[in-house]
Design a protein around this motif. Structure first.
Motif, mmCIF file in Angstrom:
data_model
loop_
_atom_site.group_PDB
_atom_site.id
_atom_site.type_symbol
_atom_site.label_atom_id
_atom_site.label_comp_id
_atom_site.label_asym_id
_atom_site.label_seq_id
_atom_site.Cartn_x
_atom_site.Cartn_y
_atom_site.Cartn_z
ATOM 1 N N GLY A 1 71.837 45.159 48.197
ATOM 2 C CA GLY A 1 70.489 45.454 48.688
ATOM 3 C C GLY A 1 70.353 46.956 48.836
ATOM 4 N N ILE A 2 69.121 47.422 48.996
ATOM 5 C CA ILE A 2 68.903 48.875 49.068
ATOM 6 C C ILE A 2 67.892 49.176 50.173
ATOM 7 N N GLY A 3 67.833 50.417 50.610
ATOM 8 C CA GLY A 3 66.864 50.821 51.644
ATOM 9 C C GLY A 3 67.102 50.023 52.920
ATOM 10 N N GLY A 4 66.050 49.422 53.420
ATOM 11 C CA GLY A 4 66.164 48.649 54.654
ATOM 12 C C GLY A 4 67.059 47.434 54.508
ATOM 13 N N SER A 5 67.289 46.995 53.292
ATOM 14 C CA SER A 5 68.174 45.847 53.068
ATOM 15 C C SER A 5 69.623 46.289 52.928
ATOM 16 N N SER B 1 67.037 41.117 49.722
ATOM 17 C CA SER B 1 65.836 41.854 49.334
ATOM 18 C C SER B 1 64.624 41.167 49.933
ATOM 19 N N LYS B 2 63.850 41.929 50.692
ATOM 20 C CA LYS B 2 62.659 41.348 51.310
ATOM 21 C C LYS B 2 61.734 40.784 50.225
ATOM 22 N N THR B 3 61.491 41.589 49.206
ATOM 23 C CA THR B 3 60.537 41.187 48.173
ATOM 24 C C THR B 3 61.184 40.373 47.048
ATOM 25 N N GLY C 1 59.373 44.634 58.979
ATOM 26 C CA GLY C 1 59.428 45.721 57.994
ATOM 27 C C GLY C 1 60.848 45.874 57.478
ATOM 28 N N GLY C 2 61.011 46.254 56.211
ATOM 29 C CA GLY C 2 62.342 46.388 55.628
ATOM 30 C C GLY C 2 63.274 47.237 56.485
ATOM 31 N N ARG C 3 62.776 48.410 56.902
ATOM 32 C CA ARG C 3 63.654 49.319 57.665
ATOM 33 C C ARG C 3 63.860 48.854 59.101
ATOM 34 N N GLY D 1 53.885 55.782 50.020
ATOM 35 C CA GLY D 1 54.386 56.975 49.324
ATOM 36 C C GLY D 1 55.521 56.712 48.365
ATOM 37 N N VAL D 2 56.210 55.589 48.520
ATOM 38 C CA VAL D 2 57.354 55.363 47.618
ATOM 39 C C VAL D 2 56.927 54.646 46.330
ATOM 40 N N GLU D 3 55.661 54.260 46.256
ATOM 41 C CA GLU D 3 55.205 53.464 45.108
ATOM 42 C C GLU D 3 55.091 54.276 43.816
ATOM 43 N N GLY E 1 56.632 56.929 42.577
ATOM 44 C CA GLY E 1 57.893 57.170 41.859
ATOM 45 C C GLY E 1 58.342 55.921 41.129
ATOM 46 N N LYS E 2 58.149 54.759 41.798
ATOM 47 C CA LYS E 2 58.575 53.493 41.174
ATOM 48 C C LYS E 2 57.784 53.235 39.902
ATOM 49 N N SER E 3 56.452 53.484 39.920
ATOM 50 C CA SER E 3 55.676 53.169 38.723
ATOM 51 C C SER E 3 55.986 54.159 37.601
HETATM 52 O O1 G6P Z 1 64.224 44.623 50.663
HETATM 53 P P1 G6P Z 1 63.527 45.074 49.419
HETATM 54 O O2 G6P Z 1 62.235 44.343 49.194
HETATM 55 O O3 G6P Z 1 64.438 44.985 48.227
HETATM 56 O O4 G6P Z 1 63.131 46.581 49.629
HETATM 57 C C1 G6P Z 1 64.053 47.621 49.702
HETATM 58 C C2 G6P Z 1 63.340 48.923 50.007
HETATM 59 O O5 G6P Z 1 62.366 49.107 48.991
HETATM 60 C C3 G6P Z 1 61.534 50.252 49.097
HETATM 61 O O6 G6P Z 1 62.261 51.412 48.874
HETATM 62 C C4 G6P Z 1 60.876 50.365 50.447
HETATM 63 O O7 G6P Z 1 60.253 51.613 50.558
HETATM 64 C C5 G6P Z 1 61.889 50.188 51.558
HETATM 65 O O8 G6P Z 1 61.223 50.144 52.783
HETATM 66 C C6 G6P Z 1 62.673 48.915 51.356
HETATM 67 O O9 G6P Z 1 63.596 48.784 52.400
#
Ligand code: G6P
Length: 567
Positions: free
Chosen positions: A153-157, A212-214, A272-274, A511-513, A515-517
Motif C-alpha cells: 500500500g502507499i500513502g495513507g495505506s 488500498s482505500k480505493t 480519510g486515507g491518511r 492537489g495530488v490528482e 500529477g496522476k493524470s
Molecule cells: O489507499 P489508496 O486508495 O490506495 O490511496 C493511497 C493514497 O493515494 C493518494 O496519494 C492520496 O493522495 C493519499 O491520501 C492516499 O493515502
C-alpha cells in the motif's frame, strides 16, 4: 464566490496581527526568566506533559489565540467532526476516524446510521482472522503456517502502519508477541522496493495484504499484481486464496482482483486515507504481527486523546494548544516549517507519517468555500530522531533559518541500557540532549558571553547564536502501544485544529490528482514507444527530450516475458 466569514477578516485575527510587534520585541531569554509564565505554559493529560514555554508567545498571545479559536467556532467544528457531520464538504463525507477507536457502546452516526457496530464487526473479524493466522491453523498452499506478512500500500495505506509497526518493534511486550514473525511494507512502485520487500522471503510462508482505500491506486495495484505473480509462479494460481488478502472500501474491485471476498476487510469512505491507521489498514497487518490485544491497546490510547480533545477546556487541551501555536507560528510569525524531533529511535517513522498527515491535510490554497486564501497555511514538516538530527541538520536550526521544533521525549526507555561505571545510562545520555537543545535554541550565545570565555575575536561572529528560536517539548511517560496511539491522535487532532482555524478543508486532496493524470499520459507514451515504436508526441520540448533519452537507451527489461526481482 462570496465567503461566509474569512478568519483573517475577524477582529480576533487582526488583534493577533497587531500583537506581532510586541512579540518581535521580546527574546526567549527574557521570557524564560518569568517562572510564572513558564508554569502557566504547560498542560498535562494522563502523564503526557506539554511544555510550550519556549514558544514566542506570552499569556496575552495565548488569550488572543483562544479568542481566535472562538471566532473560528473551533468548539463547534470539533463537535461537528465527532457528530459525523459532513465536514469534508468537497467530497460530501463525514470525517470519523475517531469512530474507529471508540468503545463498543458509543453511538456515532453518519447518514443517520450508527457506524460503531460496523467498525467493531470488522475488528472482531480481524481478531478472529489474526488468531487463526497466528495459531498456525491458517496454512498456505503447501500446508505450511505463514509467518511473514508483506503489506502492499502507499500513502495513507502505508505510512501510518509503518510508523506504528516501527514503534512497536522494540516495545518488549509487543516484541514478545512478534517473535518469529516478520512484517514488511511495499509502497514504492520502484521494482527495487519489490525486491527489498521479498528479499529472503519464501512465498510458501508469506501472506500478502493488499491495502488500498480505493483499490485503484496505480502503484499499489501494480505492486499487488507483481506479488501475485511472485506467488503464482512459485505455488500455482490456486495459492492466491491462501496467500493474498485485502483491506479496502471497494470490495467489488478486491473480488475482481481475485482475492476471496471472505478475506477482505472493509473500511468506509468517512475514513480519510491518511487518517486510516486505526481502521483495518493498520489494525489488520499490525494484528497479524503483534496480535489483536496489543493493537487494541494502541486504539485505546488514541481513544483516550479523542476524549481529551473533545472535552477538555482549550487552555488545557494538548491538541488544541499545539494547533493554535502552529497557526501563530505559520500565519503570524511567518515560519513556514516545523521540525519533528523525537528523542526515540522507535519513533523514526513518525515524521514521515506526519508529513503526509499535515501537508496533505493543510497544504491548501483556498478556503472551504473556494475563496483564495490571502495568507499562508500549511507547514513543511520534516524530522529525524534526536540525536541523529543533531549531527545532520541542526546547524541550520541553530544559526540558519528559524524553524519551530517539536521535541518529543520519553521518560522510560523501551530498551534500557546502563554500563556500570558510565556517568549516565544510555537513555539518560539521549535525554540530556532532549533537555539541552531547546534551551540552546531559546537562549543562544551572545558576543559578551563569548568574550568572557576568551573566544578569539575572529571567531566571535561565527560562534554567536542569536537564540530566540521557538520550540515545544512533549514528554511521554513511556512508549507502549497505548502511548503510541496517544501520540498519533494528538497530531491528528492538532492538524485538524489548524485546518479548522484557517477555514480550509483538511480532509480532501485534490492537489495530488494532476500529477496522476499527467503520469497516465506518459505511461501511454512509454507503452506506444516500447511496443509499437511510436514517436514521443504531445509534450513540451524538455519532457520530450528527457523521454526520448530514456527510451532510446537500452531498456532495463524487454517487454516480451515476465521478469521478477532476482535478489
Ligand atoms: O489507499 P489508496 O486508495 O490506495 O490511496 C493511497 C493514497 O493515494 C493518494 O496519494 C492520496 O493522495 C493519499 O491520501 C492516499 O493515502
Amino acid at each position: 464566490m462570496a465567503s461566509a466569514a474569512l478568519i483573517c477578516d475577524t477582529e480576533q485575527w487582526k488583534g493577533l496581527q497587531a500583537h506581532i510587534g510586541a512579540i518581535q520585541k521580546t527574546h526567549l531569554r527574557d521570557l524564560m526568566g518569568d517562572a510564572d509564565r513558564c508554569n502557566a505554559m504547560t498542560a498535562e493529560y494522563e502523564g503526557i506533559f506539554l511544555d510550550y514555554s519556549r514558544q514566542r508567545a506570552t499569556g496575552e498571545t495565548m488569550g488572543k489565540l483562544f479568542k481566535l479559536a472562538e471566532a473560528a467556532n473551533l468548539k463547534e467544528k470539533i463537535e461537528k467532526m465527532f457528530r459525523g457531520d459532513k465536514i469534508n464538504s468537497t467530497e460530501n463525507r463525514s470525517v470519523l476516524h475517531v469512530a474507529l477507536r471508540a468503545p463498543r457502546d458509543t453511538v456515532i452516526n453518519s447518514d443517520r446510521v450508527n457506524v460503531v457496530p460496523e467498525v467493531w464487526g470488522v475488528k472482531d473479524k480481524i481478531k478472529q482472522f489474526s488468531e487463526t493466522f497466528r495459531s498456525g491453523s491458517w496454512v498456505g498452499a503447501t500446508g505450511k503456517a505463514l509467518t511473514n506478512v508483506v503489506s502492499v500500500g502507499i500513502g495513507g495505506s502505508f505510512l501510518g502502519p509503518l510508523f506504528v509497526h516501527t514503534a512497536l518493534q522494540t516495545d518488549p511486550e509487543a516484541a514478545k508477541y512478534a517473535e518469529g514473525r516478520q512484517l514488511r511494507f511495499l509502497a514504492n512502485v520502484d521494482p527495487v522496493d519489490v525486491a527489498r520487500s521479498i528479499k529472503d522471503l519464501d512465498p510458501e510462508t508469506t501472506l500478502v495484504v493488499v491495502v488500498s482505500k480505493t483499490f485503484t491506486t496505480a502503484e499499489t495495484m501494480l505492486n499487488a499484481r507483481t506479488l501475485k505473480e511472485w506467488i503464482i509462479s512459485s505455488l500455482g494460481p490456486h495459492a492466491v486464496a491462501k496467500h493474498m488478502i485485502a483491506v479496502s472500501t471497494n470490495l467489488k474491485l478486491v473480488e475482481e482482483f481475485g482475492i476471496d471476498p471472505n478475506n477482505a476487510f472493509a473500511f468506509w469512505d468517512w475514513v480519510g486515507g491518511r487518517y486510516s491507521v486505526c481502521s483495518a489498514v493498520g489494525v489488520l497487518p499490525l494484528s497479524l504481527q503483534y496480535g489483536f490485544p496489543i493493537v487494541q491497546k494502541f486504539l485505546e490510547g488514541a481513544s483516550s486523546i479523542d476524549d481529551h480533545f473533545r472535552s477538555s477546556p482549550f487552555e488545557k487541551n494538548i491538541p488544541v494548544l499545539l494547533g493554535l501555536l502552529s497557526v501563530w507560528n505559520v500565519s503570524f510569525l511567518g515560519y513556514p516549517a516545523r521540525a519533528i524531533l523525537p528523542y526515540s529511535q522507535a519513533l523514526e517513522k513518525f515524521a514521515p507519517h506526519i508529513q503526509q498527515l499535515s501537508m496533505e491535510s493543510n497544504g491548501k490554497g483556498v478556503f472551504i468555500d473556494g475563496v483564495q486564501l490571502p495568507f499562508e497555511t500549511g507547514e513543511i514538516d520534516f524530522g529525524e530522531p534526536g540525536t541523529n538530527g543533531q549531527h545532520s541538520f541542526y546547524q541550520l536550526i541553530h544559526q540558519g533559518r528559524v524553524i519551530p521544533c517539536d521535541f518529543i521525549g520519553v521518560i522510560k526507555s523501551q530498551q534500557p541500557v546502563y554500563l556500570k561505571g558510565e556517568t549516565v545510562s544510555n537513555h539518560d545520555e539521549l535525554m540530556s540532549n532532549f533537555f539541552a537543545q531547546p534551551d540552546a535554541l531559546a537562549y543562544g550565545k551572545t558576543p559578551e558571553q563569548l568574550h568572557s570565555e576568551k573566544v578569539p575575536e575572529s571567531l566571535i561572529a561565527h560562534k554567536t547564536f542569536q537564540g530566540n528560536r521557538p520550540s515545544l517539548s512533549l514528554l511521554l511517560p513511556s512508549l507502549s502501544a497505548y502511548e503510541i496511539g496517544q501520540l498519533l491522535a494528538i497530531y491528528e487532532h492538532r492538524i485538524a485544529v489548524q485546518g479548522f482555524i484557517w477555514g480550509i478543508n483538511s480532509f480532501d486532496q485534490w492537489g495530488v490528482e494532476l500529477g496522476k493524470s499527467l503520469a497516465s499520459q506518459v505511461r501511454k507514451t512509454l507503452h506506444a514507444s516500447r511496443v509499437e515504436g511510436k514517436p514521443v508526441l504531445g509534450f513540451n520540448s524538455s519532457t520530450s527530450s528527457l523521454l526520448t533519452r530514456y527510451l532510446t537507451a537500452e531498456p532495463s527489461t524487454p517487454y516480451n516475458a515476465t521478469v521478477l526481482p532476482k535478489v
